[in-house]
Design a protein around this motif. Structure first.
Motif: not given
Length: 117
Positions: A42-51, A55-57
């Motif tokens: 998930n290196v290309e996700f930051g901020g909202f996308g990573f959250a 949260l889904a996991e």
């Protein structure tokens, strides 16, 4: 009101190992093990996308722990404890066991997995 954990002990052990593998918890966390090599999935996700991913996991992990509690400890919940409170306590206890397993077992390496297969 009887708990199925005593009747289906083998099924519970298999279920528990499968839950650890399905939720990518140690010692089956090969996806997080990749982060040491290539900076993670998930290196290309930051901020909202990573959250949202996190949260889904963790939401899936709590859901599977609640299903585990209902499947194998459903007979224990009515012991003078309200349904939601009893299920919440059961999820916390199962979460504690999974955290203890994570601390007790090391992460497998890919070569060990291939040798096992």
């Amino acid at each position: 009101n009887f708990s199925f954990v005593f009747v289906c002990l083998e099924a519970m052990v298999i279920w528990f190992i499968t839950v650890l593998a399905e939720t990518n918890r140690a010692p089956f966390d090969f996806v997080e093990g990749e982060s040491e090599l290539v900076a993670g999935y998930n290196v290309e996700f930051g901020g909202f996308g990573f959250a949202i991913i996190a949260l889904a996991e963790y939401g899936a992990i709590l859901f599977i722990r609640a299903i585990t509690g209902l499947l194998f400890f459903g007979g224990i919940i009515p012991l003078r404890i309200s349904g939601n409170v009893g299920l919440g306590l059961l999820v916390v206890v199962i979460s504690y066991v999974i955290v203890c397993v994570r601390g007790a077992y090391p992460r497998f390496r890919y070569d060990q997995l291939m040798e096992f297969c």
